[in-house]
Design a protein around this motif. Sequence first.
Motif, short mmCIF file in Angstrom:
data_model
loop_
_atom_site.label_atom_id
_atom_site.label_comp_id
_atom_site.label_asym_id
_atom_site.label_seq_id
_atom_site.Cartn_x
_atom_site.Cartn_y
_atom_site.Cartn_z
N VAL A 23 0.85 -1.20 0.00
CA VAL A 23 0.00 0.00 0.00
C VAL A 23 0.88 1.25 0.00
N HIS A 24 1.94 1.23 0.80
CA HIS A 24 2.85 2.38 0.83
C HIS A 24 3.48 2.60 -0.55
N PHE A 25 3.95 1.53 -1.18
CA PHE A 25 4.54 1.63 -2.51
C PHE A 25 3.52 2.17 -3.51
N GLN A 26 2.30 1.68 -3.44
CA GLN A 26 1.24 2.13 -4.35
C GLN A 26 0.95 3.62 -4.17
N GLN A 27 0.89 4.08 -2.92
CA GLN A 27 0.62 5.49 -2.66
C GLN A 27 1.75 6.37 -3.21
N GLU A 28 2.98 5.95 -3.04
CA GLU A 28 4.12 6.70 -3.58
C GLU A 28 4.05 6.76 -5.11
N ALA A 29 3.70 5.65 -5.72
CA ALA A 29 3.60 5.62 -7.19
C ALA A 29 2.49 6.56 -7.67
N GLU A 30 1.35 6.57 -6.99
CA GLU A 30 0.25 7.46 -7.37
C GLU A 30 0.64 8.92 -7.17
N LYS A 31 1.34 9.20 -6.08
CA LYS A 31 1.78 10.57 -5.80
C LYS A 31 2.72 11.05 -6.90
N ASN A 32 3.65 10.20 -7.31
CA ASN A 32 4.58 10.57 -8.38
C ASN A 32 3.85 10.76 -9.71
N ALA A 33 2.87 9.91 -9.98
CA ALA A 33 2.10 10.04 -11.21
C ALA A 33 1.31 11.35 -11.23
N MET A 34 0.72 11.70 -10.09
CA MET A 34 -0.03 12.95 -10.01
C MET A 34 0.91 14.15 -10.18
N HIS A 35 2.10 14.06 -9.60
CA HIS A 35 3.07 15.15 -9.73
C HIS A 35 3.51 15.30 -11.18
N GLN A 36 3.69 14.19 -11.88
CA GLN A 36 4.06 14.26 -13.29
C GLN A 36 2.95 14.91 -14.11
N GLY A 37 1.70 14.70 -13.71
CA GLY A 37 0.58 15.35 -14.39
C GLY A 37 0.64 16.86 -14.23
N VAL A 38 0.99 17.31 -13.03
CA VAL A 38 1.12 18.75 -12.78
C VAL A 38 2.27 19.32 -13.60
N VAL A 39 3.38 18.62 -13.64
CA VAL A 39 4.54 19.07 -14.42
C VAL A 39 4.17 19.15 -15.90
N ARG A 40 3.45 18.14 -16.40
CA ARG A 40 3.03 18.12 -17.80
C ARG A 40 2.08 19.29 -18.09
N ASP A 41 1.14 19.57 -17.17
CA ASP A 41 0.21 20.68 -17.37
C ASP A 41 0.95 22.01 -17.40
N MET A 42 1.93 22.18 -16.51
CA MET A 42 2.71 23.42 -16.49
C MET A 42 3.49 23.60 -17.78
N GLU A 43 4.02 22.51 -18.31
CA GLU A 43 4.76 22.57 -19.57
C GLU A 43 3.82 22.94 -20.72
N GLN A 44 2.61 22.37 -20.73
CA GLN A 44 1.65 22.70 -21.77
C GLN A 44 1.24 24.18 -21.69
N LEU A 45 1.06 24.69 -20.47
CA LEU A 45 0.72 26.11 -20.31
C LEU A 45 1.86 27.00 -20.79
N ARG A 46 3.11 26.59 -20.50
CA ARG A 46 4.26 27.37 -20.95
C ARG A 46 4.32 27.40 -22.48
N ILE A 47 4.09 26.26 -23.11
CA ILE A 47 4.12 26.20 -24.57
C ILE A 47 2.99 27.04 -25.16
N LYS A 48 1.81 26.96 -24.55
CA LYS A 48 0.67 27.74 -25.04
C LYS A 48 0.96 29.24 -24.93
N LYS A 49 1.58 29.64 -23.82
CA LYS A 49 1.92 31.05 -23.63
C LYS A 49 2.96 31.50 -24.65
N GLU A 50 3.96 30.66 -24.92
CA GLU A 50 4.96 30.99 -25.94
C GLU A 50 4.31 31.15 -27.31
N ARG A 51 3.42 30.24 -27.64
CA ARG A 51 2.75 30.32 -28.94
C ARG A 51 1.89 31.58 -29.05
N GLN A 52 1.23 31.94 -27.95
CA GLN A 52 0.40 33.15 -27.96
C GLN A 52 1.29 34.39 -28.12
#
Length: 90
Positions: A23-52
Motif C-alpha cells: 500500500v505504501h509503494f502504491q501510494q508513492e507511485a500514485e503521488k509521483n504520477a499525479m506530480h508528473q501530471g502537474v509538471v506536464r500541465d505546467m509545460e503545456q501552459l508554458r508552450i501555449k503562452k509561448e505560442r500566444q
Amino acid sequence: MSRASKLTLLGTSLFAASTVGFVHFQQEAEKNAMHQGVVRDMEQLRIKKERQLDFDMQRALELEYKKEQSVHDAIAAAEAAEAKAKEKGA
C-alpha cells in the motif's frame, strides 16, 4: 504455543507487513504520477503562452508592415480591371 499457532501467527504477520508495504509503494507511485501530471500541465501552459506571444508578435509585425507597405488584393484588382474593361466595351 503449538507449532501450528506459531506458523499461523508468522503467516498473518508477514501478510500484514507485505500488505502495508504494498500500500505504501502504491501510494508513492500514485503521488509521483499525479506530480508528473502537474509538471506536464505546467509545460503545456508554458508552450501555449509561448505560442500566444509568437502569434501576438507576428500580428504586430503584420500591422507594422501593412502601415509601411501598400498591400492590395490581387483578386480584387483583377475584378476591378475586368469591370473597367466591360464598361469600356459596353
